[in-house]
Design a protein around this motif. Structure first.
Motif, short mmCIF file in Angstrom:
data_model
loop_
_atom_site.label_atom_id
_atom_site.label_comp_id
_atom_site.label_asym_id
_atom_site.label_seq_id
_atom_site.Cartn_x
_atom_site.Cartn_y
_atom_site.Cartn_z
N MET A 49 34.03 61.07 49.13
CA MET A 49 35.34 61.29 49.72
C MET A 49 35.30 61.48 51.23
O MET A 49 36.30 61.28 51.91
N ARG B 250 36.55 58.53 53.39
CA ARG B 250 37.93 58.04 53.31
C ARG B 250 38.58 57.91 54.68
O ARG B 250 39.46 57.07 54.88
N VAL C 187 38.99 67.21 45.99
CA VAL C 187 37.91 66.40 46.55
C VAL C 187 36.67 66.49 45.68
O VAL C 187 36.02 65.48 45.37
N ASN D 160 34.88 63.37 43.57
CA ASN D 160 33.47 63.06 43.77
C ASN D 160 32.71 63.11 42.45
O ASN D 160 31.85 62.26 42.17
N THR E 256 40.48 55.80 44.44
CA THR E 256 40.20 57.21 44.16
C THR E 256 40.57 58.13 45.32
O THR E 256 41.26 59.13 45.12
N PRO E 257 40.17 57.83 46.57
CA PRO E 257 40.59 58.71 47.68
C PRO E 257 42.10 58.76 47.89
O PRO E 257 42.62 59.76 48.40
#
Length: 313
Positions: free
Chosen positions: A16, A19, A227, A231, A286-287
């Motif tokens: 993360m 990002r 976060v 991860n 995902t981020p």
């Protein structure tokens, strides 16, 4: 016997943190692709713009590209495109679309008269304006309906935040795949539509795997920071992601190297698409949940405060 591990089981790599780099990069690439699409456009093949395509094989084993181009341009049908293929003495000639069947027939008659002596005709394709128009319409409708169906599936498959993240990733992959066609000038034809739809399916598969694990971990760890949760989701599915990406890439690389001209463009785009989809699932879809979750939380808080204020009045 210890099995091969493509990714450590207890990995805690912080994906993360990237990002702040990957989001601006993807945004710039997506905007650049849209601008190139509007200004440069795709290299439409004979399927979509019509015309005559002739594949020649030199009888002597060596083709004179300059002479072929000069001869084809002298037919009086417009500027011809001449491309040397990977095979020795193998040449592809594209001639512009002519009005009516008689015009297309005249193209082939002149081509045979000019090239029969020194070349063998390996392949000829002729597409008229009506057929090309129908193919453009059918191809566009097919892609749009497929993408809409995928987006609806994602919306009902996941909670709202996860669905929005998956939609962002899927659209990102489609845009960058179109960018590959524009930059490489690979001919865009009916096979290219098949490549795009295949990449959409691959992107969906990658995203669903990661987000299924995210949802599972959300139910298991209710107080874990966002976060850290994301991860953990990526790290726990990374072994599967690496295995799928490598096996798919090796198969596609063999098609690029040994598959022949008929599927060469398709294989190149698919190979690039696997890389894009893998990158997107880790560094885009995902981020994006971090930002989508914050936005939704803020909106809910604002609505709650507004409701309390109205009740107080």
């Amino acid at each position: 016997m210890r099995l091969l591990r493509l990714w450590p089981d207890e990995s805690h790599f912080d994906f993360m943190r990237f990002r702040r780099l990957t989001f601006p990069l993807s945004a710039v690439l997506s905007i650049a692709t849209v601008l190139l699409f509007l200004t440069v456009g795709l290299n439409f093949g004979i399927d979509f713009k019509g015309g005559t395509l002739v594949e020649l094989q030199a009888k002597s084993g060596e083709a004179n590209i300059a002479e072929i181009r000069h001869t084809a341009n002298g037919f009086g049908f417009g500027e011809a495109e001449v491309q040397e293929l990977s095979g020795q003495g193998n040449v592809l000639v594209r001639l512009p679309l002519q009005a009516g069947e008689q015009g297309q027939t005249a193209v082939m008659q002149k081509a045979h008269a000019a090239f029969d002596a020194g070349y063998d005709f390996r392949r000829t394709e002729t597409v008229g304006p009506r057929v090309s128009g129908e193919l453009v319409q059918s191809g566009t409708i097919g892609v749009v309906l497929s993408v809409v169906a995928v987006l609806l599936y994602l919306w009902f498959r996941f909670e709202r935040e996860l669905a929005l993240g998956a939609i962002v990733g899927t659209l990102h992959d489609i845009v960058l795949t179109v960018g590959i066609f524009i930059i490489t000038r690979i001919e865009f034809n009916m096979t290219s539509i098949a490549a795009i739809l295949t990449i959409v399916g691959y992107s969906l598969n990658e995203t669903v795997v990661v987000f299924d694990r995210t949802r599972e971990l959300m139910r298991r760890y209710k107080t874990i920071p966002t976060v850290e949760l994301l991860n953990l989701s990526i790290n726990s599915t990374m072994s599967r992601t690496v295995m799928t990406s490598i096996s798919s890439s090796l198969a596609l690389l063999s098609l690029v190297l040994f598959g022949g001209e008929a599927i060469h463009g398709f294989a190149i785009v698919m190979l690039a698409g696997v890389v894009i989809c893998t990158y997107s699932a880790i560094f885009v879809s995902t981020p994006s949940l971090i930002y989508i979750g914050l936005m939704l939380s803020g909106a809910k808080s604002a609505q709650r405060d507004s409701g309390l204020a109205q009740a107080a009045e």
